[in-house]
Design an enzyme around this catalytic site. Sequence first.
Site, PDB file in Angstrom:
ATOM      1  N   GLU A   1       0.831  -1.201   0.000  1.00  0.00           N
ATOM      2  CA  GLU A   1       0.000   0.000   0.000  1.00  0.00           C
ATOM      3  C   GLU A   1       0.867   1.252   0.000  1.00  0.00           C
ATOM      4  O   GLU A   1       0.571   2.234  -0.701  1.00  0.00           O
ATOM      5  CB  GLU A   1      -0.920  -0.010   1.223  1.00  0.00           C
ATOM      6  CG  GLU A   1      -1.764   1.231   1.414  1.00  0.00           C
ATOM      7  CD  GLU A   1      -2.762   1.466   0.283  1.00  0.00           C
ATOM      8  OE1 GLU A   1      -2.928   0.584  -0.584  1.00  0.00           O
ATOM      9  OE2 GLU A   1      -3.371   2.552   0.261  1.00  0.00           O
TER      10      GLU A   1
ATOM     11  N   LYS B   1      31.989   1.212  27.449  1.00  0.00           N
ATOM     12  CA  LYS B   1      32.155   0.268  26.340  1.00  0.00           C
ATOM     13  C   LYS B   1      31.914  -1.171  26.802  1.00  0.00           C
ATOM     14  O   LYS B   1      32.224  -1.543  27.938  1.00  0.00           O
ATOM     15  CB  LYS B   1      33.569   0.399  25.753  1.00  0.00           C
ATOM     16  CG  LYS B   1      33.933   1.804  25.299  1.00  0.00           C
ATOM     17  CD  LYS B   1      33.061   2.296  24.168  1.00  0.00           C
ATOM     18  CE  LYS B   1      33.428   1.704  22.835  1.00  0.00           C
ATOM     19  NZ  LYS B   1      34.704   2.199  22.316  1.00  0.00           N
TER      20      LYS B   1
ATOM     21  N   GLU C   1      23.573   9.579  14.986  1.00  0.00           N
ATOM     22  CA  GLU C   1      24.395   8.533  14.376  1.00  0.00           C
ATOM     23  C   GLU C   1      23.646   7.953  13.186  1.00  0.00           C
ATOM     24  O   GLU C   1      22.473   7.569  13.298  1.00  0.00           O
ATOM     25  CB  GLU C   1      24.659   7.430  15.406  1.00  0.00           C
ATOM     26  CG  GLU C   1      25.861   6.587  15.112  1.00  0.00           C
ATOM     27  CD  GLU C   1      27.147   7.158  15.707  1.00  0.00           C
ATOM     28  OE1 GLU C   1      28.181   6.479  15.596  1.00  0.00           O
ATOM     29  OE2 GLU C   1      27.111   8.263  16.279  1.00  0.00           O
TER      30      GLU C   1
ATOM     31  N   LYS D   1      25.029   2.956  22.702  1.00  0.00           N
ATOM     32  CA  LYS D   1      25.998   3.667  21.861  1.00  0.00           C
ATOM     33  C   LYS D   1      26.052   2.968  20.502  1.00  0.00           C
ATOM     34  O   LYS D   1      26.675   1.916  20.360  1.00  0.00           O
ATOM     35  CB  LYS D   1      27.378   3.683  22.519  1.00  0.00           C
ATOM     36  CG  LYS D   1      28.420   4.471  21.741  1.00  0.00           C
ATOM     37  CD  LYS D   1      29.754   4.485  22.487  1.00  0.00           C
ATOM     38  CE  LYS D   1      30.784   5.273  21.705  1.00  0.00           C
ATOM     39  NZ  LYS D   1      31.102   4.661  20.391  1.00  0.00           N
TER      40      LYS D   1
END
Length: 683
Positions: free
Chosen positions: A38, A319, A179, A121
């Site tokens: 659609e 991290k 980002e 991150k």
Amino acid sequence: MSEVPAAIQEELNTLRETINDHNYRYYTLDDPSIPDAEYDRLMRRLREIEAEFPQTITPDSPTQRVGAAPAEGFETVSHRLPMLSLDNAFEEQDLLDFDRRVRERLKEAEDARIDYCCEPKLDGIAISLLYRDGYLVRGVTRGDGSAGEDITANVKTVKNIPLKLRGEGYPAELEVRGEIYLPKAAFDAINKDAAAKGEKTFVNPRNAAAGSLRQLDPRITAKRALEMCCYSVGYFEGELPGTQHDILTQLQQWGLKINSQMKLASGAQECLDYYRHIMSVRDQLPYEIDGVVFKVNRIDLQQELGFVSRAPRWAIAHKFPAHEEMTELLAVDFQVGRTGAVTPVARLKPVFVGGVTVSNATLHNMDEIRRLDVHIGDTVIIRRAGDVIPQVVSVVQDRRPENAVPVDRPEHCPVCGSDVLQLEGEAVARCSGGLYCSAQRKEAIKHFASRKAMDIDGLGDRLVELLVEKELIDSPASLYSLKAPDVAGLERMGEKSAQNLINAIEASKQTTFARFIYALGIREVGEATAKVLAQHFPTLDLLKQATEEDLVEAPDIGPISAGHIRSFFQQEHNLETIDALLNQGVSWPEVVVRSTETLPLSGQTAVVTGVLADYSRDEAKDLLTRLGAKVSGSVSAKTGFVVAGEKAGSKLTKAQDLGVKVLDEDAFKQLLEEHQAHLGGEA
């Protein structure tokens, strides 16, 4: 051009509004309300109307996301506010220390809890979007933080970036930062398609996103299913909410995608809980992440905390540990790099880790092999460091077979047979073949011919590679045996250009001792060190005979550099190459030894930064050196002065922060004029 009927204009407006709404639900909210078929039908109808009535096409029409004609290059654009990187936390204690520093700077009680805005991150490409009056006018990469590349045409092909903001109340000028990334499914599809066509595949989604964004043809970028997720704002005119969380929520209401995993945390412990949760669901997320980001939520507290030179004090990236797997070490090969570094490479039983199949991994150096106690036949643990570079991180000792073989460092270069040396204080072993070793041959000749060395005009990197590949040269000395007919038949070479090259090679025979030393490519001997050596050891014989003790007596020559220099002149292959160069007629005038103590800038350290109108950076450094200054690459409290040209960045900022004297180009010229008498010949 025919007039647009009112009914068609009304249908057009409805189509655009409907499609934009579906784009928002699909790309921003991840909550589509209609089937793809659609959606495709609506887009087809919109294109039909715009094709029939081209005057109705507007810059913010959904059809305008497909790129325009290829660009010839990207313009560099300065960021009004720097796009700084974040400090990293690798252990939980690092995060606790960050929280403690925040509370101390804010003079909060020891048991106070700071509110943090938490987000995954994303492992993508940082981007800045500029909206004026709600319209997207520019997209720029992060670049070096102070300036990036204008990739507006490519950014407009990213389907979840609104060409016009929704709603109202947005600032007249608004810079949104975020980002751009490639979802895992899109990455897999791109690589599957490339493999089917026999093309090179991308290593990871981040590389694929970067390559897609830097396409000169936006139509190629448009074919990649890139997405953007916003994480902050930069410069804006007007008002925004007073917290990080509320700003992001507002951006979402204006049509920009934010991370659905965003959450508020009160205090360090809740941050750690969030970190552990995101790590546990990491592999289930539709995109690659390499950690989480914590930001002090209140904007007024962010402003109070401020920045250090490269990062905000109010944010940190925690991290994740890299992905790991076990496999068998089948062999260890030693490779020789272009600088002579002899590096051990682990050959592994193929294993799938971090999203790719790994069969080779770095062992870094012999110290690392000894530290790990690596044996061939061991079961080892492989980690994709930074989720990119595979490395051996440990040995499973209880699985070691009885026939496991220790790994020894080769005594001789596996390429040229020269001695492999490892100097005290250095982790890397190196081939001592220097100019002789074929593994280093191309790079040695490129360096020898470079502008700061023998300055052979017209002998660029590609031509050196061709000459070596065609076996027309095999050492710097062999350059001087080339004849014009030898090179006239090479790619992009004719009789005239070949003769020009031979003339340039011949002219390079007349050089200076400092340039000759630099051209030899001795490790740790740069242009400045070569000039020091030429002054301290004004003849080649004196330099060849110098002991390490003699060498360290020269200004700015440390024991490591001295070891490299002494080792170079002890290798017979290198001495033979030097003799061959001299026999070909390479020579230089006698060095006039100058006493730097009598020079006007003796004892001062200078730094050159930015772009000077009338001097290259190397020319400016050379002039300062000839006036007795020591030229450094970094600014410290011991720096005497900084010469700052246009677009001077962090070095200028640091100099101003430290109160170091700054000379603009006019002041630099005045300094040179004052000491013109000392700017004599070159060593």
